[in-house]
Design a protein around this motif. Structure first.
Motif, PDB file in Angstrom:
ATOM      1  N   VAL A 153      31.741  44.369  37.774  1.00  0.00           N
ATOM      2  CA  VAL A 153      32.929  44.005  36.935  1.00  0.00           C
ATOM      3  C   VAL A 153      34.344  44.738  37.570  1.00  0.00           C
ATOM      4  CG1 VAL A 153      33.755  44.334  34.668  1.00  0.00           C
ATOM      5  CG2 VAL A 153      31.456  43.658  35.012  1.00  0.00           C
ATOM      6  N   GLN A 154      34.000  45.998  37.855  1.00  0.00           N
ATOM      7  CA  GLN A 154      35.205  46.814  38.373  1.00  0.00           C
ATOM      8  C   GLN A 154      35.840  46.204  39.533  1.00  0.00           C
ATOM      9  OE1 GLN A 154      33.710  50.791  38.346  1.00  0.00           O
ATOM     10  NE2 GLN A 154      34.735  51.300  36.245  1.00  0.00           N
ATOM     11  N   GLN A 155      35.055  45.874  40.552  1.00  0.00           N
ATOM     12  CA  GLN A 155      35.105  45.262  41.839  1.00  0.00           C
ATOM     13  C   GLN A 155      36.000  43.915  41.532  1.00  0.00           C
ATOM     14  OE1 GLN A 155      31.644  44.768  44.102  1.00  0.00           O
ATOM     15  NE2 GLN A 155      31.559  46.878  44.663  1.00  0.00           N
ATOM     16  N   LYS A 156      35.455  43.011  40.537  1.00  0.00           N
ATOM     17  CA  LYS A 156      36.151  41.654  40.366  1.00  0.00           C
ATOM     18  C   LYS A 156      37.434  41.990  39.775  1.00  0.00           C
ATOM     19  CE  LYS A 156      35.237  37.389  38.036  1.00  0.00           C
ATOM     20  NZ  LYS A 156      34.385  36.438  37.548  1.00  0.00           N
ATOM     21  N   LYS A 157      37.772  42.771  38.847  1.00  0.00           N
ATOM     22  CA  LYS A 157      38.766  43.220  38.309  1.00  0.00           C
ATOM     23  C   LYS A 157      39.848  43.684  39.257  1.00  0.00           C
ATOM     24  CE  LYS A 157      40.941  45.819  34.499  1.00  0.00           C
ATOM     25  NZ  LYS A 157      40.807  46.787  33.202  1.00  0.00           N
ATOM     26  N   ARG A 158      39.663  44.247  40.340  1.00  0.00           N
ATOM     27  CA  ARG A 158      40.281  44.869  41.007  1.00  0.00           C
ATOM     28  C   ARG A 158      40.875  43.502  42.278  1.00  0.00           C
ATOM     29  NH1 ARG A 158      37.273  49.408  41.735  1.00  0.00           N
ATOM     30  NH2 ARG A 158      36.001  48.507  43.242  1.00  0.00           N
ATOM     31  N   HIS A 159      39.762  42.655  42.599  1.00  0.00           N
ATOM     32  CA  HIS A 159      40.146  41.554  43.215  1.00  0.00           C
ATOM     33  C   HIS A 159      41.231  40.557  42.449  1.00  0.00           C
ATOM     34  CE1 HIS A 159      38.534  41.972  47.322  1.00  0.00           C
ATOM     35  NE2 HIS A 159      37.701  42.786  46.545  1.00  0.00           N
ATOM     36  N   MET A 160      40.896  40.453  41.290  1.00  0.00           N
ATOM     37  CA  MET A 160      41.525  39.478  40.597  1.00  0.00           C
ATOM     38  C   MET A 160      42.836  40.075  40.438  1.00  0.00           C
ATOM     39  SD  MET A 160      39.718  37.062  39.965  1.00  0.00           S
ATOM     40  CE  MET A 160      39.296  37.335  41.580  1.00  0.00           C
ATOM     41  N   HIS A 161      43.438  41.405  40.283  1.00  0.00           N
ATOM     42  CA  HIS A 161      44.636  41.770  40.416  1.00  0.00           C
ATOM     43  C   HIS A 161      45.371  41.538  41.726  1.00  0.00           C
ATOM     44  CE1 HIS A 161      48.174  44.379  39.141  1.00  0.00           C
ATOM     45  NE2 HIS A 161      47.803  45.031  40.548  1.00  0.00           N
ATOM     46  N   LYS A 162      44.529  41.599  42.931  1.00  0.00           N
ATOM     47  CA  LYS A 162      45.127  41.375  44.086  1.00  0.00           C
ATOM     48  C   LYS A 162      45.385  39.716  44.333  1.00  0.00           C
ATOM     49  CE  LYS A 162      42.461  44.657  47.089  1.00  0.00           C
ATOM     50  NZ  LYS A 162      41.544  45.159  47.819  1.00  0.00           N
ATOM     51  N   LEU A 163      44.489  39.030  43.550  1.00  0.00           N
ATOM     52  CA  LEU A 163      44.806  37.682  43.922  1.00  0.00           C
ATOM     53  C   LEU A 163      46.033  37.330  43.029  1.00  0.00           C
ATOM     54  CD1 LEU A 163      43.918  34.807  44.752  1.00  0.00           C
ATOM     55  CD2 LEU A 163      42.471  34.706  42.580  1.00  0.00           C
ATOM     56  N   PHE A 164      46.278  37.946  41.981  1.00  0.00           N
ATOM     57  CA  PHE A 164      47.435  37.621  41.108  1.00  0.00           C
ATOM     58  C   PHE A 164      48.644  37.887  41.823  1.00  0.00           C
ATOM     59  CE2 PHE A 164      50.763  39.385  38.071  1.00  0.00           C
ATOM     60  CZ  PHE A 164      50.975  38.263  37.549  1.00  0.00           C
ATOM     61  N   LEU A 165      48.749  39.071  42.354  1.00  0.00           N
ATOM     62  CA  LEU A 165      50.033  39.658  43.402  1.00  0.00           C
ATOM     63  C   LEU A 165      50.123  38.761  44.378  1.00  0.00           C
ATOM     64  CD1 LEU A 165      49.139  43.665  43.275  1.00  0.00           C
ATOM     65  CD2 LEU A 165      50.874  42.245  41.894  1.00  0.00           C
ATOM     66  N   ALA A 166      48.961  38.407  44.965  1.00  0.00           N
ATOM     67  CA  ALA A 166      49.175  37.231  46.279  1.00  0.00           C
ATOM     68  C   ALA A 166      49.796  36.083  45.890  1.00  0.00           C
ATOM     69  CB  ALA A 166      47.864  37.265  47.102  1.00  0.00           C
ATOM     70  N   GLN A 167      49.294  35.577  44.535  1.00  0.00           N
ATOM     71  CA  GLN A 167      49.885  34.456  44.110  1.00  0.00           C
ATOM     72  C   GLN A 167      51.438  34.465  43.811  1.00  0.00           C
ATOM     73  OE1 GLN A 167      47.070  33.405  40.898  1.00  0.00           O
ATOM     74  NE2 GLN A 167      45.921  32.284  42.309  1.00  0.00           N
TER      75      GLN A 167
END
Length: 193
Positions: free
Chosen positions: A6-20
């Motif tokens: 869950v924590q890894q997914k949350k981190r990756h979703m934040h990275k994806l948001f910033l990349a978008q």
């Protein structure tokens, strides 16, 4: 589901948001990434809808020192292809058309097996379990590839007519890739309603 996942997914979703937000996410695959990331038990890492590139290599296999002379994730004109070749200096010249590729982290092997199965049935025939040590990562990859030598050093081997044909074939491959991406998106939505 584990707290670590869950924590890894949350981190990756934040990275994806910033990349978008900064325009670094391939827009042609964005909707599919959103579909996968909205399913509990999965999240995406590096992914691409497919691309065509003109690459200059010092020697065969020397990717580390390769130079991108042209790169397209969507339709391009033959003039774009010619313009990329005008930038050549030395080394081997290649045109590559590469298929869609997605990397999906899965919470467990059961979820990984489901993702591979859905990928295979959607036309992503080169799909497999990529990693299973620290994270369980599935690679979904289609088969639309084209690798063509174009020249060596300052010499271009192919004619303008051939470059025009190469452009047309590439556009057809892009269309096939788009259809497979849509099919995968639909299959995932049906499976995980």
């Amino acid at each position: 589901m584990s707290k670590a996942f869950v924590q890894q997914k949350k981190r990756h979703m934040h990275k994806l948001f910033l990349a978008q937000e900064s325009g670094k996410v391939d827009t042609k695959i964005r909707f599919l990434l959103n579909t996968i990331n909205n399913i509990e038990g999965y999240y995406t890492t590096s992914s691409c809808s497919g691309r065509c590139i003109v690459l200059q290599l010092p020697t065969i296999g020397d990717k580390k020192n390769a130079t991108f002379l042209g790169r397209w994730h969507d339709s391009f004109l033959v003039e774009d292809l010619k313009s990329s070749l005008e930038q050549r200096k030395s080394g081997l010249l290649f045109f590559l058309c590469q298929p869609p590729i997605l990397h999906v982290v899965c919470k467990d092997f059961c979820m990984a097996e489901q993702m591979i199965e859905i990928g295979l049935h959607s036309g992503f025939k080169n799909s497999c379990l990529r990693s299973f040590r620290k994270k369980i990562v599935v690679e979904l990859c289609s088969t639309e590839t084209l690798h063509v030598p174009l020249g060596n050093g300052q010499e271009v081997y192919v004619t303008d007519c051939f470059l025009s044909h190469l452009t047309d074939v590439s556009h057809q491959l892009f269309l096939r890739c788009e259809e497979k991406i849509k099919a995968l998106d639909l299959a995932l939505k049906e499976k995980f309603r």
